[in-house]
Motif scaffolding. Structure first.
Motif, PDB file in Angstrom:
ATOM      1  N   THR A   7       0.983  -1.314   0.142  1.00 52.16           N
ATOM      2  CA  THR A   7       0.095   0.003   0.163  1.00 52.16           C
ATOM      3  C   THR A   7       0.804   1.448   0.084  1.00 52.16           C
ATOM      4  OG1 THR A   7      -1.730  -1.056   1.196  1.00 52.16           O
ATOM      5  CG2 THR A   7      -1.730   1.447   1.301  1.00 52.16           C
ATOM      6  N   ALA A   8       0.478   2.284  -0.900  1.00 52.42           N
ATOM      7  CA  ALA A   8       1.255   3.439  -0.710  1.00 52.42           C
ATOM      8  C   ALA A   8       0.357   4.500  -0.721  1.00 52.42           C
ATOM      9  CB  ALA A   8       1.895   3.830  -2.139  1.00 52.42           C
ATOM     10  N   ILE A   9       0.804   5.747   0.017  1.00 53.56           N
ATOM     11  CA  ILE A   9      -0.061   6.532   0.480  1.00 53.56           C
ATOM     12  C   ILE A   9       0.791   8.232  -0.144  1.00 53.56           C
ATOM     13  CG2 ILE A   9      -0.935   8.186   2.367  1.00 53.56           C
ATOM     14  CD1 ILE A   9      -1.026   5.619   3.989  1.00 53.56           C
ATOM     15  N   ASP A  10      -0.118   8.900  -0.614  1.00 51.83           N
ATOM     16  CA  ASP A  10       0.502   9.980  -1.148  1.00 51.83           C
ATOM     17  C   ASP A  10      -0.684  11.302  -0.788  1.00 51.83           C
ATOM     18  OD1 ASP A  10       2.223  11.908  -2.094  1.00 51.83           O
ATOM     19  OD2 ASP A  10       2.143  11.118  -4.175  1.00 51.83           O
ATOM     20  N   THR A  11      -0.078  12.362  -0.894  1.00 52.07           N
ATOM     21  CA  THR A  11      -0.860  13.645  -0.823  1.00 52.07           C
ATOM     22  C   THR A  11      -1.218  14.522  -2.120  1.00 52.07           C
ATOM     23  OG1 THR A  11       0.583  14.851   0.086  1.00 52.07           O
ATOM     24  CG2 THR A  11      -0.628  14.198   1.544  1.00 52.07           C
ATOM     25  N   ASN A  80       5.987  10.088   0.551  1.00 54.10           N
ATOM     26  CA  ASN A  80       5.106   8.787   0.249  1.00 54.10           C
ATOM     27  C   ASN A  80       5.399   8.077   1.852  1.00 54.10           C
ATOM     28  OD1 ASN A  80       6.481   8.801  -2.879  1.00 54.10           O
ATOM     29  ND2 ASN A  80       4.242   8.873  -2.575  1.00 54.10           N
ATOM     30  N   THR A  81       4.364   7.207   1.841  1.00 53.70           N
ATOM     31  CA  THR A  81       4.539   6.278   2.916  1.00 53.70           C
ATOM     32  C   THR A  81       4.044   4.815   2.358  1.00 53.70           C
ATOM     33  OG1 THR A  81       3.511   7.722   4.627  1.00 53.70           O
ATOM     34  CG2 THR A  81       3.723   5.528   5.325  1.00 53.70           C
ATOM     35  N   VAL A  82       5.025   3.907   2.467  1.00 57.11           N
ATOM     36  CA  VAL A  82       4.720   2.563   1.975  1.00 57.11           C
ATOM     37  C   VAL A  82       4.636   1.605   2.979  1.00 57.11           C
ATOM     38  CG1 VAL A  82       5.749   0.952   0.307  1.00 57.11           C
ATOM     39  CG2 VAL A  82       5.927   3.389  -0.024  1.00 57.11           C
ATOM     40  N   ILE A  83       3.525   0.643   3.015  1.00 65.31           N
ATOM     41  CA  ILE A  83       3.318  -0.233   3.850  1.00 65.31           C
ATOM     42  C   ILE A  83       3.184  -1.701   3.358  1.00 65.31           C
ATOM     43  CG2 ILE A  83       1.801  -0.797   6.084  1.00 65.31           C
ATOM     44  CD1 ILE A  83       0.876   2.105   5.716  1.00 65.31           C
ATOM     45  N   GLU A 110      -6.154  16.708   0.666  1.00 60.75           N
ATOM     46  CA  GLU A 110      -6.566  15.587  -0.468  1.00 60.75           C
ATOM     47  C   GLU A 110      -5.395  14.563  -0.421  1.00 60.75           C
ATOM     48  OE1 GLU A 110      -7.683  17.200  -4.156  1.00 60.75           O
ATOM     49  OE2 GLU A 110      -8.611  18.812  -3.404  1.00 60.75           O
ATOM     50  N   VAL A 111      -5.947  13.263  -0.272  1.00 62.79           N
ATOM     51  CA  VAL A 111      -4.931  12.262  -0.226  1.00 62.79           C
ATOM     52  C   VAL A 111      -5.389  11.072  -1.154  1.00 62.79           C
ATOM     53  CG1 VAL A 111      -4.331  12.528   2.432  1.00 62.79           C
ATOM     54  CG2 VAL A 111      -6.397  10.906   1.694  1.00 62.79           C
ATOM     55  N   VAL A 112      -4.403  10.319  -1.555  1.00 60.16           N
ATOM     56  CA  VAL A 112      -4.461   9.105  -2.558  1.00 60.16           C
ATOM     57  C   VAL A 112      -3.789   7.923  -1.751  1.00 60.16           C
ATOM     58  CG1 VAL A 112      -4.074   8.637  -4.870  1.00 60.16           C
ATOM     59  CG2 VAL A 112      -4.593  10.808  -4.418  1.00 60.16           C
ATOM     60  N   VAL A 113      -4.499   6.848  -2.022  1.00 62.73           N
ATOM     61  CA  VAL A 113      -3.903   5.640  -1.543  1.00 62.73           C
ATOM     62  C   VAL A 113      -4.169   4.550  -2.832  1.00 62.73           C
ATOM     63  CG1 VAL A 113      -4.338   3.735   0.349  1.00 62.73           C
ATOM     64  CG2 VAL A 113      -5.063   6.063   0.719  1.00 62.73           C
ATOM     65  N   ALA A 114      -3.144   3.676  -2.875  1.00 62.35           N
ATOM     66  CA  ALA A 114      -3.138   2.617  -3.760  1.00 62.35           C
ATOM     67  C   ALA A 114      -2.733   1.501  -3.283  1.00 62.35           C
ATOM     68  CB  ALA A 114      -2.405   2.941  -4.914  1.00 62.35           C
TER      69      ALA A 114
END
Length: 538
Positions: A7-11, A80-83, A110-114
């Motif tokens: 999972t990756a998180i970004d703004t 980025n945050t990667v989990i 605003e955030v985005v998750v993939a």
């Protein structure tokens, strides 16, 4: 088969969220909410079995891995945050908890998750991470539906900052939910700042909460400097790590390497910013007269800090000296980090010097353009090093940086500005900070022939606009043999014409005269005097 979920998180729209206000407290609060949302709130939303030892600091336990956990944070940094998650259900449950908190406590962010499934034994984690960040997140950003704020109902009160519907009260004024959240987060940011930079509170200094507290003096025109610094080729270094550990059997080695690099980068940036703060503290100790001008308000405030992307504001006349210090300290800090494999990182900085009440979003945008200008110069010259660029906005700014320079810094002879500058002397070009600094010193030296002779300096500035023949006429009029020289400037005849080819040598130094305080010299002179006094006492 051992299947996990990455999972990756970004703004998104981050610059507008942080820098869209003319109130320092709101800029600070926006930055703090981004920091919380991408770090502490992420850790607190994880399932119970994870590898985060301290959710406040983000410290990770390298011995706790995904095979015995529900979630393992690989790294948090670089935006980025990667989990790693054990299952897709765990990843989705985490996403729900985290996004609900962002909506509640950081309205407007605003955030985005993939997510991406992969097999630990047969897939390369490095390749999967690259695809997740470069393809999946990018697609999510393009496909997302932009949020539309509620502009009003039957009876509304507008926010004093945004003009949107007010839903909160701050200092007796109606504000939107986003602004209220930023003000509350701004108070927490002060706590984090004093933990990172304890020296700022020594000797009774107060951390400024308003742009006017960055050195504004009653009755005088006041300027602030917006300094934006960013590491060079950080993405390339990340790619090099991925290429080094691109086999499935090296997945654990990849995690260790990318995590170590991310942590080393953050430590280096924090160390560099600490040393930048310390330079200002040392200068105030060395020269109490300068310190007294600021009425116990420390004239520097970091806004974005914690990674290689750093932004701070300070008194206008300190901006250039502090930016140079940050770049030097960043290079030095990375030199001592094993994760950089003996190749110190470099960075670029843009310094926008503007009037105190100039629209802050524009000032930040200019500093970002200046940072990009410095990076572009490095690419064009094919130089591996640090660089800086600056602009002094004595009036309003219209157009891009390129348009401004074409309009205001172009003469018949060529470019009036020598900027951007390399941080260090180079055989590739004479346009470097050491060369510029020597020329600037020639004009601001209290014992020099140019100091306090404004009419002569002003006449030289106008002569430079006229080209080589006008400069030669200036020398004859003022009975001068030549203009100031710099030993490293090995271009024939510049001291007689003011120009090195199609680039003016002196215009930048003249323009900077009233906007530069040599903090390093203040500190060094004080130390030298103390050593001489100690030696005399012996």
């Amino acid at each position: 088969m051992t299947e996990y979920v990455l999972t990756a998180i970004d703004t998104t729209q981050i610059q507008g969220y942080i820098f869209g206000s003319n109130r320092l407290q709101e800029n600070i609060g926006g930055s703090e909410l981004v920091e919380l949302a991408t770090h502490q709130w992420v850790y607190e939303a994880l399932p119970a079995a994870h590898n985060v030892v301290n959710v406040t600091t983000g410290k990770l336990d390298n011995n706790r891995t995904i095979d015995t956990l529900d979630a393992e944070v690989i790294y948090a940094g670089g935006g980025n945050t990667v989990i790693l998650f054990k299952t897709m259900d765990l990843a989705r449950a985490f996403t729900g908890r985290w996004t609900r908190r962002v909506l509640r406590e950081a309205p407007g962010l605003e955030v985005v998750v993939a997510h991406r499934l992969f097999d630990w034994q047969t897939d390369s984690l490095a390749d999967v991470t690259d695809m997740l960040l470069r393809v999946d997140l990018a697609r999510k950003k393009q496909q997302r539906t932009p949020s539309l704020p509620l502009l009003g109902l039957g009876v509304t009160k507008p926010c004093v900052s945004t003009g949107l519907v007010a839903a909160d009260i701050v200092d007796g004024k109606p504000v939107a939910r986003e602004i209220g959240a930023k003000h509350r987060a701004g108070d927490r940011s002060h706590e984090r700042l004093t933990t990172y930079f304890p020296g700022m509170l020594r000797k009774g200094w107060e951390i400024p909460r308003d742009f006017d507290e960055l050195g504004r003096i009653k009755g005088e025109e006041s300027y602030i400097a917006v300094v934006h610094a960013d590491g060079n080729r950080i993405g390339s270094r990340v790619s090099e790590i991925a290429q080094r550990y691109h086999q499935p059997a090296q997945n654990r080695d990849y995690i260790r390497a990318i995590r170590a690099f991310s942590q080393a980068l953050e430590r280096s940036a924090r160390t560099a910013l600490n040393q930048t703060v310390q330079l200002l503290m040392d200068a105030f100790l060395a020269d109490p007269d300068i310190a007294n001008r600021h009425r116990r308000k420390f004239p520097l405030r970091p806004i974005v800090f914690g990674g290689d992307d750093v932004t701070f504001v300070c008194h206008g006349s300190y901006g250039l000296a502090l930016a140079v210090k940050y770049l030097e300290a960043f290079e030095q800090a990375t030199q001592h980090e094993s994760a950089f494999n003996g190749k110190p990182a470099t960075a670029c900085a843009g310094i926008a010097i503007v009037k105190t009440h100039y629209p802050f979003a524009r000032a930040y945008r200019l500093s970002d353009q200046l940072c990009r200008s410095a990076k572009q110069m490095l690419r064009q010259e094919r130089i591996d090093g640090s660089a800086l660029d600056w602009h002094i906005a004595m009036s309003g700014i219209t157009g891009t940086l390129e348009e401004i320079r074409r309009r205001e810094y172009t003469a018949g002879q060529g470019k009036l500005n020598m900027r951007p500058l390399l941080l260090r002397q180079s055989t590739h070009t004479w346009r470097s900070w050491p060369t510029f600094k020597i020329l600037l010193d020639r004009f601001i030296d209290e014992n020099g022939e140019w100091f306090d002779r404004r009419n002569k300096v002003k006449a030289l500035r106008e002569a430079l606009r006229g080209g080589q023949s006008t400069v030669q006429e200036f020398l004859r009029t003022y009975q001068l043999k030549q203009l100031p020289t710099a030993p490293a400037l090995n271009v024939a005849g510049y001291e007689k014409t003011g120009w090195a080819g199609d680039c003016c040598v002196y215009f930048d130094a003249i323009e900077m005269m009233d906007f530069f305080v040599d903090l390093q010299k203040i500190v060094e002179d004080s130390r030298r005097e103390q050593e001489e006094d100690a030696h005399a006492g012996v």
